[in-house]
Design an enzyme around this catalytic site. Structure first.
Site, mmCIF file in Angstrom:
data_model
loop_
_atom_site.group_PDB
_atom_site.id
_atom_site.type_symbol
_atom_site.label_atom_id
_atom_site.label_comp_id
_atom_site.label_asym_id
_atom_site.label_seq_id
_atom_site.Cartn_x
_atom_site.Cartn_y
_atom_site.Cartn_z
ATOM 1 N N TYR A 67 35.423 94.603 -65.148
ATOM 2 C CA TYR A 67 35.626 94.610 -63.695
ATOM 3 C C TYR A 67 34.314 94.453 -62.939
ATOM 4 O O TYR A 67 34.275 93.857 -61.867
ATOM 5 C CB TYR A 67 36.404 95.854 -63.243
ATOM 6 C CG TYR A 67 37.893 95.631 -63.374
ATOM 7 C CD1 TYR A 67 38.580 94.883 -62.425
ATOM 8 C CD2 TYR A 67 38.592 96.111 -64.466
ATOM 9 C CE1 TYR A 67 39.928 94.632 -62.554
ATOM 10 C CE2 TYR A 67 39.950 95.864 -64.604
ATOM 11 C CZ TYR A 67 40.618 95.120 -63.641
ATOM 12 O OH TYR A 67 41.949 94.855 -63.770
ATOM 13 N N ARG A 70 33.837 90.872 -62.872
ATOM 14 C CA ARG A 70 34.737 90.242 -61.902
ATOM 15 C C ARG A 70 34.296 90.518 -60.461
ATOM 16 O O ARG A 70 34.404 89.666 -59.593
ATOM 17 C CB ARG A 70 36.188 90.743 -62.101
ATOM 18 C CG ARG A 70 36.844 90.156 -63.340
ATOM 19 C CD ARG A 70 38.289 90.604 -63.485
ATOM 20 N NE ARG A 70 39.181 90.071 -62.455
ATOM 21 C CZ ARG A 70 39.766 88.877 -62.500
ATOM 22 N NH1 ARG A 70 39.540 88.071 -63.515
ATOM 23 N NH2 ARG A 70 40.570 88.498 -61.544
ATOM 24 N N ASP A 104 40.829 90.160 -54.312
ATOM 25 C CA ASP A 104 39.463 89.726 -53.991
ATOM 26 C C ASP A 104 39.099 89.778 -52.508
ATOM 27 O O ASP A 104 37.947 89.546 -52.141
ATOM 28 C CB ASP A 104 39.223 88.303 -54.527
ATOM 29 C CG ASP A 104 40.328 87.327 -54.122
ATOM 30 O OD1 ASP A 104 40.811 87.400 -52.979
ATOM 31 O OD2 ASP A 104 40.685 86.477 -54.970
ATOM 32 N N HIS A 119 48.405 94.398 -55.033
ATOM 33 C CA HIS A 119 47.768 94.840 -56.284
ATOM 34 C C HIS A 119 46.413 95.496 -56.043
ATOM 35 O O HIS A 119 45.589 95.574 -56.949
ATOM 36 C CB HIS A 119 47.635 93.656 -57.252
ATOM 37 C CG HIS A 119 48.965 93.169 -57.767
ATOM 38 N ND1 HIS A 119 49.126 91.964 -58.427
ATOM 39 C CD2 HIS A 119 50.201 93.738 -57.732
ATOM 40 C CE1 HIS A 119 50.405 91.824 -58.764
ATOM 41 N NE2 HIS A 119 51.070 92.874 -58.347
ATOM 42 N N CYS A 130 41.223 112.031 -59.230
ATOM 43 C CA CYS A 130 41.624 112.594 -57.926
ATOM 44 C C CYS A 130 41.892 111.512 -56.875
ATOM 45 O O CYS A 130 42.307 111.807 -55.769
ATOM 46 C CB CYS A 130 40.567 113.575 -57.410
ATOM 47 S SG CYS A 130 39.051 112.789 -56.792
ATOM 48 N N ALA A 234 45.970 74.390 -53.274
ATOM 49 C CA ALA A 234 46.096 75.068 -51.984
ATOM 50 C C ALA A 234 45.045 74.574 -50.983
ATOM 51 O O ALA A 234 45.338 74.432 -49.792
ATOM 52 C CB ALA A 234 45.957 76.573 -52.188
HETATM 53 N N1 APR Z 1 46.235 75.868 -55.786
HETATM 54 C C1 APR Z 1 47.471 76.434 -55.884
HETATM 55 N N2 APR Z 1 47.936 76.949 -57.032
HETATM 56 C C2 APR Z 1 47.145 76.906 -58.107
HETATM 57 C C3 APR Z 1 45.851 76.347 -58.074
HETATM 58 C C4 APR Z 1 45.401 75.790 -56.844
HETATM 59 N N3 APR Z 1 44.202 75.237 -56.730
HETATM 60 N N4 APR Z 1 45.318 76.457 -59.326
HETATM 61 C C5 APR Z 1 46.228 77.078 -60.090
HETATM 62 N N5 APR Z 1 47.347 77.348 -59.378
HETATM 63 C C6 APR Z 1 48.573 78.005 -59.799
HETATM 64 C C7 APR Z 1 48.942 77.846 -61.245
HETATM 65 O O1 APR Z 1 49.679 76.635 -61.439
HETATM 66 C C8 APR Z 1 49.824 79.085 -61.479
HETATM 67 O O2 APR Z 1 51.176 78.816 -61.136
HETATM 68 O O3 APR Z 1 48.382 79.392 -59.628
HETATM 69 C C9 APR Z 1 49.269 80.105 -60.492
HETATM 70 C C10 APR Z 1 48.485 81.248 -61.101
HETATM 71 O O4 APR Z 1 49.344 82.022 -61.832
HETATM 72 P P1 APR Z 1 48.935 83.460 -62.411
HETATM 73 O O5 APR Z 1 47.603 83.382 -63.059
HETATM 74 O O6 APR Z 1 50.105 83.928 -63.200
HETATM 75 O O7 APR Z 1 48.709 84.326 -61.085
HETATM 76 P P2 APR Z 1 49.686 85.285 -60.319
HETATM 77 O O8 APR Z 1 51.029 84.681 -60.169
HETATM 78 O O9 APR Z 1 48.945 85.739 -59.116
HETATM 79 O O10 APR Z 1 49.803 86.509 -61.301
HETATM 80 C C11 APR Z 1 50.306 87.717 -60.828
HETATM 81 O O11 APR Z 1 49.229 88.847 -62.671
HETATM 82 O O12 APR Z 1 47.246 87.804 -63.127
HETATM 83 C C12 APR Z 1 47.845 89.045 -62.934
HETATM 84 O O13 APR Z 1 47.554 91.018 -61.662
HETATM 85 C C13 APR Z 1 47.273 89.635 -61.711
HETATM 86 O O14 APR Z 1 48.037 89.634 -59.455
HETATM 87 C C14 APR Z 1 48.063 88.919 -60.648
HETATM 88 C C15 APR Z 1 49.462 88.881 -61.280
#
Ligand code: APR
Length: 252
Positions: A67, A70, A104, A119, A130, A234
């Site tokens: 962490y 990160r 983040d 999260h 605590c 995005a």
């Molecule tokens: N723009 C949009 N989407 C994107 C991009 C981008 N540039 N790059 C990757 N992705 C997409 C991937 O295709 C995938 O569907 O982002 C997604 C990431 O998926 P995960 O890693 O599973 O993330 P998330 O859905 O947030 O996971 C939920 O799990 O990773 C743990 O606790 C962590 O909060 C997180 C939770």
């Protein structure tokens, strides 16, 4: 990019837009997703096995160090054009809520004012015993486990994030549900839709009649239930969408 006229109209007529974001939202800011292959020092570990209470019990220093690494990545990361486009929505739509699975703080840094952190937040350090929030200047020195301690009760410090198997913060969960129930449009950005209970939130909005829009370069578990699929990163799709709906630069 071409957007369906009905989508642009729905956005323009919305009283409440919810942006539901996941790790992919931060990818273009240089924060790797959990499901990306890790590189360098941490390549040998599976993040889904580091982000658990069991891992912290068994290997507190390893989890703390991961962490810390990160946190450094996140400290260097800056919001991208997609985060700015989300913040710019507030100038066009009466109510905007960001419900994020990210830890983040990049949405807030880009200027979004109402952000529900499902999260938690990596930058906040709390006592595992605590639950006091402890700023770095107050950390008590590490004991034999190699993890700084709480100045109040001596417990081990940890990031204030939700680990696999832990419940979501009740107030954030309530706020997220409320937002989904009153949303007109939900932009589902950068989430694989596989981590529950968060992944169920867009369905709640859909039941109440919201239009669901997926922004993601690849198909996800939520693709079959959304109304619009916008394939792309995005950082490109969101500014283009805001520009198409309301004109201007798309990022404020
Ligand atoms: N723009 C949009 N989407 C994107 C991009 C981008 N540039 N790059 C990757 N992705 C997409 C991937 O295709 C995938 O569907 O982002 C997604 C990431 O998926 P995960 O890693 O599973 O993330 P998330 O859905 O947030 O996971 C939920 O799990 O990773 C743990 O606790 C962590 O909060 C997180 C939770």
């Amino acid at each position: 990019m071409n957007f369906a006229p009905a989508l642009l109209q729905a956005l323009r007529q919305s009283a409440h837009v919810v942006v539901f974001s996941g790790a992919g939202m931060s990818a273009e800011s240089g924060v790797p997703t959990f499901r990306d292959a890790q590189t360098g020092l941490w390549a040998q570990y599976d993040p889904t096995e580091l982000a658990t209470p069991e891992a912290f019990r068994r290997h507190p220093k390893r989890v703390w160090d991961w962490y810390a690494w990160r946190r450094e990545l996140v400290a260097r990361a800056r919001p991208h054009a997609g985060h700015r486009a989300v913040a710019a929505l507030e100038r066009h739509v009466p109510q905007v809520t960001v419900v994020t699975q990210n830890v983040d703080g990049l949405h807030q840094e880009a200027g979004s004012r109402r952000v529900v952190e499902l999260h938690g937040n990596l930058r906040r350090i709390v006592c595992a015993r605590c639950r006091a929030v402890v700023p770095q200047t107050a950390w008590a020195p590490a004991g034999p486990e190699g993890v700084p301690r709480c100045p109040h009760c001596g417990g081990l410090l940890r990031p204030d994030v939700v680990w696999f198997g832990e419940p979501l913060p009740a107030d954030a969960w309530r706020a997220a549900q409320q937002a989904m129930q009153t949303a007109d449009v939900v932009l589902v950005v950068g989430t694989s839709g596989v981590v529950y209970p968060a992944a169920g939130l867009p369905l709640l909005a859909r039941e109440r009649g919201a239009r669901l829009v997926e922004v993601n370069p690849t198909e996800t578990a939520l693709t079959p239930v959304v109304d619009d699929v916008l394939r792309g990163p995005a950082g490109e799709v969101l500014p283009a969408l805001v520009r198409a709906a309301w004109g201007g630069e798309g990022n404020g």
